[in-house]
Scaffold this motif. Structure first.
Motif, PDB file in Angstrom:
ATOM      1  N   THR A 180       0.850  -1.191   0.000  1.00  0.00           N
ATOM      2  CA  THR A 180       0.000   0.000   0.000  1.00  0.00           C
ATOM      3  C   THR A 180       0.883   1.238   0.000  1.00  0.00           C
ATOM      4  OG1 THR A 180      -1.672  -1.172   1.310  1.00  0.00           O
ATOM      5  CG2 THR A 180      -1.887   1.222   1.135  1.00  0.00           C
ATOM      6  N   VAL A 181       0.617   2.118  -0.951  1.00  0.00           N
ATOM      7  CA  VAL A 181       1.357   3.375  -1.055  1.00  0.00           C
ATOM      8  C   VAL A 181       0.453   4.496  -0.561  1.00  0.00           C
ATOM      9  CG1 VAL A 181       2.609   4.942  -2.575  1.00  0.00           C
ATOM     10  CG2 VAL A 181       2.598   2.477  -3.070  1.00  0.00           C
ATOM     11  N   ILE A 182       0.839   5.150   0.521  1.00  0.00           N
ATOM     12  CA  ILE A 182       0.024   6.213   1.128  1.00  0.00           C
ATOM     13  C   ILE A 182       0.557   7.566   0.678  1.00  0.00           C
ATOM     14  CG2 ILE A 182      -0.856   7.198   3.279  1.00  0.00           C
ATOM     15  CD1 ILE A 182       0.028   4.571   4.674  1.00  0.00           C
ATOM     16  N   TRP A 183      -0.302   8.322  -0.012  1.00  0.00           N
ATOM     17  CA  TRP A 183       0.088   9.683  -0.410  1.00  0.00           C
ATOM     18  C   TRP A 183      -1.022  10.640   0.011  1.00  0.00           C
ATOM     19  CZ3 TRP A 183       1.103  11.648  -6.110  1.00  0.00           C
ATOM     20  CH2 TRP A 183       1.694  12.921  -6.030  1.00  0.00           C
ATOM     21  N   VAL A 184      -0.797  11.299   1.133  1.00  0.00           N
ATOM     22  CA  VAL A 184      -1.783  12.228   1.679  1.00  0.00           C
ATOM     23  C   VAL A 184      -1.041  13.342   2.396  1.00  0.00           C
ATOM     24  CG1 VAL A 184      -2.050  11.106   3.944  1.00  0.00           C
ATOM     25  CG2 VAL A 184      -4.020  12.279   2.910  1.00  0.00           C
ATOM     26  N   GLY A 185      -1.724  14.479   2.595  1.00  0.00           N
ATOM     27  CA  GLY A 185      -1.116  15.583   3.329  1.00  0.00           C
ATOM     28  C   GLY A 185      -1.376  16.945   2.720  1.00  0.00           C
ATOM     29  N   VAL A 186      -1.561  16.990   1.405  1.00  0.00           N
ATOM     30  CA  VAL A 186      -1.797  18.282   0.758  1.00  0.00           C
ATOM     31  C   VAL A 186      -3.044  18.950   1.315  1.00  0.00           C
ATOM     32  CG1 VAL A 186      -2.570  19.340  -1.397  1.00  0.00           C
ATOM     33  CG2 VAL A 186      -0.498  17.975  -1.382  1.00  0.00           C
ATOM     34  N   ASN A 187      -4.151  18.210   1.395  1.00  0.00           N
ATOM     35  CA  ASN A 187      -5.396  18.809   1.885  1.00  0.00           C
ATOM     36  C   ASN A 187      -5.339  19.114   3.382  1.00  0.00           C
ATOM     37  OD1 ASN A 187      -6.785  18.764  -0.621  1.00  0.00           O
ATOM     38  ND2 ASN A 187      -7.169  16.578  -0.352  1.00  0.00           N
ATOM     39  N   ASP A 188      -4.567  18.327   4.126  1.00  0.00           N
ATOM     40  CA  ASP A 188      -4.400  18.585   5.556  1.00  0.00           C
ATOM     41  C   ASP A 188      -3.767  19.953   5.784  1.00  0.00           C
ATOM     42  OD1 ASP A 188      -4.940  15.763   6.982  1.00  0.00           O
ATOM     43  OD2 ASP A 188      -3.903  15.437   5.078  1.00  0.00           O
ATOM     44  N   VAL A 189      -2.908  20.363   4.844  1.00  0.00           N
ATOM     45  CA  VAL A 189      -2.273  21.682   4.899  1.00  0.00           C
ATOM     46  C   VAL A 189      -3.116  22.723   4.169  1.00  0.00           C
ATOM     47  CG1 VAL A 189      -0.271  23.018   4.146  1.00  0.00           C
ATOM     48  CG2 VAL A 189       0.050  20.729   5.094  1.00  0.00           C
ATOM     49  N   TRP A 190      -3.490  22.438   2.945  1.00  0.00           N
ATOM     50  CA  TRP A 190      -4.172  23.371   2.054  1.00  0.00           C
ATOM     51  C   TRP A 190      -5.495  23.852   2.637  1.00  0.00           C
ATOM     52  CZ3 TRP A 190      -5.740  21.784  -3.625  1.00  0.00           C
ATOM     53  CH2 TRP A 190      -5.918  22.935  -4.396  1.00  0.00           C
ATOM     54  N   HIS A 191      -6.261  22.929   3.217  1.00  0.00           N
ATOM     55  CA  HIS A 191      -7.593  23.270   3.715  1.00  0.00           C
ATOM     56  C   HIS A 191      -7.566  24.163   4.944  1.00  0.00           C
ATOM     57  CE1 HIS A 191      -9.894  19.769   1.557  1.00  0.00           C
ATOM     58  NE2 HIS A 191      -9.205  20.533   0.736  1.00  0.00           N
ATOM     59  N   LYS A 192      -6.417  24.297   5.569  1.00  0.00           N
ATOM     60  CA  LYS A 192      -6.320  25.212   6.700  1.00  0.00           C
ATOM     61  C   LYS A 192      -6.630  26.636   6.268  1.00  0.00           C
ATOM     62  CE  LYS A 192      -2.849  22.946   9.615  1.00  0.00           C
ATOM     63  NZ  LYS A 192      -1.507  23.127  10.223  1.00  0.00           N
ATOM     64  N   SER A 193      -6.033  27.042   5.159  1.00  0.00           N
ATOM     65  CA  SER A 193      -6.215  28.420   4.700  1.00  0.00           C
ATOM     66  C   SER A 193      -7.413  28.571   3.781  1.00  0.00           C
ATOM     67  CB  SER A 193      -4.954  28.893   3.963  1.00  0.00           C
ATOM     68  OG  SER A 193      -4.666  28.052   2.866  1.00  0.00           O
ATOM     69  N   SER A 194      -7.737  27.521   3.021  1.00  0.00           N
ATOM     70  CA  SER A 194      -8.836  27.652   2.063  1.00  0.00           C
ATOM     71  C   SER A 194     -10.209  27.417   2.683  1.00  0.00           C
ATOM     72  CB  SER A 194      -8.631  26.685   0.888  1.00  0.00           C
ATOM     73  OG  SER A 194      -8.499  25.356   1.348  1.00  0.00           O
ATOM     74  N   PHE A 195     -10.303  26.480   3.667  1.00  0.00           N
ATOM     75  CA  PHE A 195     -11.599  26.157   4.269  1.00  0.00           C
ATOM     76  C   PHE A 195     -11.587  26.213   5.794  1.00  0.00           C
ATOM     77  CE2 PHE A 195     -11.357  23.668   0.276  1.00  0.00           C
ATOM     78  CZ  PHE A 195     -12.394  24.285  -0.412  1.00  0.00           C
ATOM     79  N   GLY A 196     -10.424  26.361   6.388  1.00  0.00           N
ATOM     80  CA  GLY A 196     -10.328  26.341   7.837  1.00  0.00           C
ATOM     81  C   GLY A 196     -10.559  24.967   8.428  1.00  0.00           C
ATOM     82  N   THR A 197     -10.350  23.927   7.613  1.00  0.00           N
ATOM     83  CA  THR A 197     -10.635  22.556   8.069  1.00  0.00           C
ATOM     84  C   THR A 197      -9.438  21.639   7.866  1.00  0.00           C
ATOM     85  OG1 THR A 197     -11.558  22.006   5.892  1.00  0.00           O
ATOM     86  CG2 THR A 197     -13.096  22.746   7.605  1.00  0.00           C
ATOM     87  N   GLY A 198      -8.242  22.152   7.998  1.00  0.00           N
ATOM     88  CA  GLY A 198      -7.053  21.313   7.861  1.00  0.00           C
ATOM     89  C   GLY A 198      -6.881  20.401   9.062  1.00  0.00           C
ATOM     90  N   THR A 199      -5.716  19.788   9.152  1.00  0.00           N
ATOM     91  CA  THR A 199      -5.423  18.859  10.244  1.00  0.00           C
ATOM     92  C   THR A 199      -4.232  19.367  11.045  1.00  0.00           C
ATOM     93  OG1 THR A 199      -6.125  17.036   8.788  1.00  0.00           O
ATOM     94  CG2 THR A 199      -4.970  16.445  10.823  1.00  0.00           C
ATOM     95  N   ASP A 200      -4.405  19.473  12.353  1.00  0.00           N
ATOM     96  CA  ASP A 200      -3.298  19.895  13.202  1.00  0.00           C
ATOM     97  C   ASP A 200      -2.155  18.873  13.119  1.00  0.00           C
ATOM     98  OD1 ASP A 200      -4.684  22.118  14.021  1.00  0.00           O
ATOM     99  OD2 ASP A 200      -5.524  21.145  15.808  1.00  0.00           O
TER     100      ASP A 200
END
Length: 224
Positions: free
Chosen positions: A91-111
């Protein structure tokens, strides 16, 4: 008679060994919209699949499990149905962009601390189900050089967390954050925000897909 029995046993053992060698290995690429788009013609997942087909390599089954907008928590919630149910060998896990990006765009990123906890939980559960794991750092949100993109600092921080997880778990990491940064430093001569490796600063263009496909495959082969 004994000699024939021994020969028969040896033949059976060789047949069993050949069967085990011929087992098709399933690779699941698990991620967000970048992976969702990666299964489309010319996408990085499609390129890997196409290259295997051209080589006549039938030892792998390649599957994309990407959903647009997903963050690490979303991957954790759907991994039973979308990954574990497929019994992946890798399994290749590629995640993290939305965890960062959504902080400024939607206020729903991941700490950062929650990001690490969920990421660790995903790795642990995959390993408990006998899947080898490859992790991937988030590549880019904007292609400008020298830390000029708004989320560069956070991307670096989250990428470092993934590197540390990989080191602690002794699993391969495809460090796309580092690879993309170095590529941009050399090839983004006009310091543009998009168009070098991406179509919009995040999602891959043809060059980006080719680069990612090559780096992903290198990592897959390293654990074979």
């Amino acid at each position: 008679m004994k000699k024939l029995t021994v020969l028969a046993l040896l033949a059976g053992a060789l047949t069993l060994a050949a069967f085990k060698t011929a087992k098709v290995k399933k690779i699941v690429f698990f991620g967000d919209s970048i992976t969702q788009m990666g299964v489309q013609p010319g996408g990085y997942v499609d390129l890997i699949k196409s290259n295997l087909l051209k080589q006549g390599n039938k030892n792998y089954e390649v599957v994309g499990a990407g959903i647009g907008g997903n963050k690490v928590y979303d991957l954790y919630l759907r991994m039973d149905d979308d990954v574990l149910a497929q019994h992946p060998d890798i399994t290749v896990i590629w995640v993290g962009v939305n965890d960062v990006w959504h902080k400024s765009s939607f206020g729903t990123g991941t700490d950062p601390d929650k990001f690490v906890k969920f990421y660790t939980a995903i790795i642990k559960k995959l390993q408990e189900h006998h899947s080898k794991v490859i992790v991937v750092t988030p590549a880019t949100i904007g292609e400008k050089k020298n830390g000029e993109n708004k989320q560069d600092s956070d991307l670096d921080k989250y990428s470092e967390s993934i590197r540390q997880l990989a080191a602690a778990q002794q699993i391969p990491v495809v460090d796309l954050r580092k690879i993309f940064t170095e590529y941009e430093a050399t090839h983004n001569t006009s310091d543009v925000e998009k168009g070098v490796l991406t179509v919009d600063g995040v999602h891959l263009n043809a060059t980006g897909n080719q680069l990612v496909a090559e780096k992903m495959w290198d990592a897959i082969k390293s654990i074979e």
